[in-house]
Design a protein around this motif. Structure first.
Motif, PDB file in Angstrom:
ATOM      1  N   LEU A   1     -21.072  -6.614  73.344  1.00 29.23           N
ATOM      2  CA  LEU A   1     -21.426  -6.128  74.677  1.00 29.23           C
ATOM      3  C   LEU A   1     -20.427  -6.556  75.742  1.00 29.23           C
ATOM      4  O   LEU A   1     -20.124  -5.787  76.663  1.00 29.23           O
ATOM      5  CB  LEU A   1     -22.843  -6.592  75.053  1.00 29.23           C
ATOM      6  N   ILE A   2     -19.925  -7.794  75.673  1.00 30.40           N
ATOM      7  CA  ILE A   2     -18.965  -8.263  76.683  1.00 30.40           C
ATOM      8  C   ILE A   2     -17.791  -8.962  75.986  1.00 30.40           C
ATOM      9  O   ILE A   2     -17.636 -10.190  76.067  1.00 30.40           O
ATOM     10  CB  ILE A   2     -19.630  -9.171  77.747  1.00 30.40           C
ATOM     11  N   PRO A   3     -16.943  -8.180  75.301  1.00 38.87           N
ATOM     12  CA  PRO A   3     -15.850  -8.773  74.514  1.00 38.87           C
ATOM     13  C   PRO A   3     -14.759  -9.422  75.351  1.00 38.87           C
ATOM     14  O   PRO A   3     -13.938 -10.173  74.807  1.00 38.87           O
ATOM     15  CB  PRO A   3     -15.301  -7.565  73.743  1.00 38.87           C
ATOM     16  N   ASN A   4     -14.727  -9.150  76.640  1.00 35.29           N
ATOM     17  CA  ASN A   4     -13.668  -9.699  77.495  1.00 35.29           C
ATOM     18  C   ASN A   4     -14.127 -10.902  78.305  1.00 35.29           C
ATOM     19  O   ASN A   4     -13.500 -11.251  79.312  1.00 35.29           O
ATOM     20  CB  ASN A   4     -13.136  -8.602  78.422  1.00 35.29           C
ATOM     21  N   ASP A   5     -15.231 -11.522  77.872  1.00 32.58           N
ATOM     22  CA  ASP A   5     -15.741 -12.726  78.529  1.00 32.58           C
ATOM     23  C   ASP A   5     -15.749 -13.892  77.538  1.00 32.58           C
ATOM     24  O   ASP A   5     -15.870 -13.676  76.324  1.00 32.58           O
ATOM     25  CB  ASP A   5     -17.142 -12.479  79.073  1.00 32.58           C
TER      26      ASP A   5
ATOM     27  N   LYS B   1     -23.650  -9.368  68.481  1.00 34.27           N
ATOM     28  CA  LYS B   1     -24.047  -8.342  69.448  1.00 34.27           C
ATOM     29  C   LYS B   1     -23.614  -8.743  70.852  1.00 34.27           C
ATOM     30  O   LYS B   1     -23.155  -7.891  71.648  1.00 34.27           O
ATOM     31  CB  LYS B   1     -25.567  -8.141  69.390  1.00 34.27           C
ATOM     32  N   TYR B   2     -23.740 -10.007  71.154  1.00 33.31           N
ATOM     33  CA  TYR B   2     -23.316 -10.550  72.452  1.00 33.31           C
ATOM     34  C   TYR B   2     -21.821 -10.318  72.657  1.00 33.31           C
ATOM     35  O   TYR B   2     -21.381  -9.852  73.718  1.00 33.31           O
ATOM     36  CB  TYR B   2     -23.660 -12.032  72.470  1.00 33.31           C
ATOM     37  N   VAL B   3     -21.031 -10.598  71.617  1.00 31.13           N
ATOM     38  CA  VAL B   3     -19.587 -10.361  71.680  1.00 31.13           C
ATOM     39  C   VAL B   3     -19.301  -8.878  71.886  1.00 31.13           C
ATOM     40  O   VAL B   3     -18.449  -8.489  72.696  1.00 31.13           O
ATOM     41  CB  VAL B   3     -18.891 -10.862  70.396  1.00 31.13           C
TER      42      VAL B   3
ATOM     43  N   TYR C   1     -29.022 -11.798  74.378  1.00 33.39           N
ATOM     44  CA  TYR C   1     -28.552 -11.967  73.002  1.00 33.39           C
ATOM     45  C   TYR C   1     -27.998 -13.375  72.793  1.00 33.39           C
ATOM     46  O   TYR C   1     -28.081 -13.930  71.695  1.00 33.39           O
ATOM     47  CB  TYR C   1     -27.521 -10.902  72.652  1.00 33.39           C
ATOM     48  N   ASN C   2     -27.446 -13.942  73.855  1.00 31.53           N
ATOM     49  CA  ASN C   2     -27.020 -15.341  73.800  1.00 31.53           C
ATOM     50  C   ASN C   2     -28.234 -16.244  73.584  1.00 31.53           C
ATOM     51  O   ASN C   2     -28.260 -17.085  72.674  1.00 31.53           O
ATOM     52  CB  ASN C   2     -26.311 -15.701  75.109  1.00 31.53           C
TER      53      ASN C   2
END
Length: 501
Positions: free
Chosen positions: A216-220, A212-214, A190-191
């Motif tokens: 999926l991995i909101p803590n990165d 969508k990228y955020v 997605y990035n």
């Protein structure tokens, strides 16, 4: 940050004129020799050690989140547990903070390729081909990879990255979409998809991909960083800084976000604050790559402010970092950057000395013959550019023709675009505006200097409306810090406003 942008921080792209790829594998094969296929049609991971495999997978997960520094300890541990672990060598290469480490580990990966699975071997050979600028071979290997592992999301993503690097964005998006179908929760794609849409100017779809990228991995940190870069491109500088700040709240050491904030501040007319952000990056640098990135950013801020002597001083500091480790590829790249700055002053004799030193440094190195050949070809490009500046158009045409022949022989789209650029620049200098437009339209449109040159050509032809269109595009290019943009940004702004540059 886009995955392949890590190579910018190695500072070797200006030498090899290529975009190399990275991928890891996602299924273990713990025998000493790999099988030709694996469960569920995924690319195997070939290692003799289950513990090494676990370390590799942890490193891969961090790397795919653009946490390259954090991934290194896992790849190093995997290699300590299994010194013949080819995929770990490849991953260690592509997350290395310096060019020297990259080449050392890539060479080891190539030497171990026959001990790996067919899929891993194709990845290693594709990476090597990309490094050497052999994009024909690189594409062949990646197409073979996708054919052999059609259900592997990383195979399709790597082929998409290849197309992105060659600016075939439609094909890149096709591969990225295929990846999302195979693995809907595979966050890195997605990035990549967001950057591909951004390159097309499709900001709405780019924003959806990054959101969508955020999700999926909101803590990165990287999802916020990538979204911030889209906002930077759109000229929404305060919103961009807010997203970069979110990334840094997750990871204060996330280098690209400091780099991005410096761009926002620079474009807001705050060069001192931009420089302070980069100095902060330099002060907390964890490795040579991060320190060199800070010094390069400082050179760009100085160039953007018209302080070219100060820019050269910043590049001297960047060069000194590489010199301590005898990092030849990085040193040669720094000399290239210094040569371009010197030519802009203009100090053509100094620029020639710097370009000559860079080429000779590569020729005297242990780098591959392909890289040496590319350095020779690049030297013709540089000599043509200097000859244009000195109005020696006969010499410019001779060097441009040498470059064109080499570019066509290599079938490297990046080099072919550069050959059109040279032809367009010569025509522009000779006031053959129709030819300049025809040539420059086939040059790299992601180089803001070419947009500015198209504005000059249309202006010379008397089409002021079209000229302004390109000046506006050049002025608002809003990239991460790069020299090509800093050379023309203020001039493009003046021309877009109807003032003399």
């Amino acid at each position: 940050m886009y995955r392949n942008d890590r190579r910018r921080f190695l500072s070797i792209a200006v030498l090899v004129l290529s975009v190399a790829i990275w991928s890891a594998c996602n299924q273990a094969n713990t025998t000493s020799s790999a099988a030709a296929s694996s469960d569920a049609g995924k690319i195997p991971v070939t290692t003799k050690s289950e513990e090494a495999r676990k370390e590799f997978l942890q490193g891969r997960d961090l790397s795919e989140k653009l946490l390259g520094q954090e991934s290194l300890q896992h790849f190093d541990q995997a290699l300590a547990l299994d010194p013949d672990f080819a995929s770990a060598e490849l991953a260690r290469a592509n997350n290395s903070p310096t060019a020297k480490e990259f080449f050392d580990h890539e060479k080891k990966a190539v030497s171990l390729a026959d001990k790996a699975s067919d899929g891993e071997k194709l990845l290693i050979l594709a990476n090597e081909a990309g490094t050497n600028g052999n994009v024909v071979k690189q594409k062949e290997y990646l197409e073979q990879l996708v054919a052999a592992y059609p259900n592997d999301e990383r195979a399709h993503s790597n082929l998409g990255n290849y197309y992105f690097g060659q600016q075939d964005i439609a094909q890149a998006i096709e591969q990225y979409k295929k990846t999302t179908e195979l693995a809907p929760n595979y966050s890195p794609v997605y990035n990549n998809l967001g950057y591909a849409y951004r390159q097309q100017g499709d900001y709405a779809n780019a924003e959806q991909a990054f959101k969508k990228y955020v999700e999926l991995i909101p803590n990165d940190p990287n999802p916020y960083d990538s979204y911030a870069e889209l906002l930077l491109k759109m000229g929404r500088f305060d919103d961009s800084i807010a997203q970069y700040s979110k990334a840094l709240s997750v990871d204060p050491h996330f280098v690209p976000s400091h780099f991005g904030i410096s761009a926002d501040l620079m474009y807001q007319g705050k060069p001192d604050e931009a420089a302070a952000e980069l100095q902060k990056l330099a002060d907390q640098a964890r490795n040579d790559g991060e320190l060199r990135t800070a010094f390069f950013g400082l050179a760009v801020v100085a160039t953007d402010s018209g302080k070219l002597d100060k820019a050269l001083q910043a590049m001297d500091k960047e060069y000194a970092v590489a010199e301590k480790k005898s990092d030849v590829a990085a040193m040669a790249a720094d000399l290239q950057a210094k040569g371009n700055i010197a030519a802009e002053i203009p100090k053509y004799d100094l620029a020639k000395q710097l370009f000559d030193r860079s080429m000779q440094m590569i020729q005297d190195s242990s780098l591959s013959q392909e890289i040496k050949d590319n350095a020779t070809l690049l030297h013709h490009f540089n000599m043509a550019a200097l000859a244009i500046g000195k109005k020696d158009y006969a010499a410019a045409k001779t060097h441009a023709e040498e470059f064109r022949q080499g570019a066509e022989a290599s079938k490297n789209p990046v080099q072919v675009q550069q050959s059109y650029e040279l032809a367009g620049r010569i025509a522009l200098a000779e006031k053959d505006y129709d030819k300049a437009i025809a040539e420059l339209e086939q040059a790299n449109q992601q180089n803001p200097r070419n947009l500015y040159r198209l504005g000059q050509a249309y202006q010379g032809e008397g089409d002021n409306a079209k000229a302004r269109e390109f000046y506006v595009q050049a002025a608002g290019f809003n990239s991460l810090p790069q020299l090509n943009y800093s050379f023309i940004r203020s001039k493009a702004q003046k021309m877009a406003a109807g003032k003399s540059a």
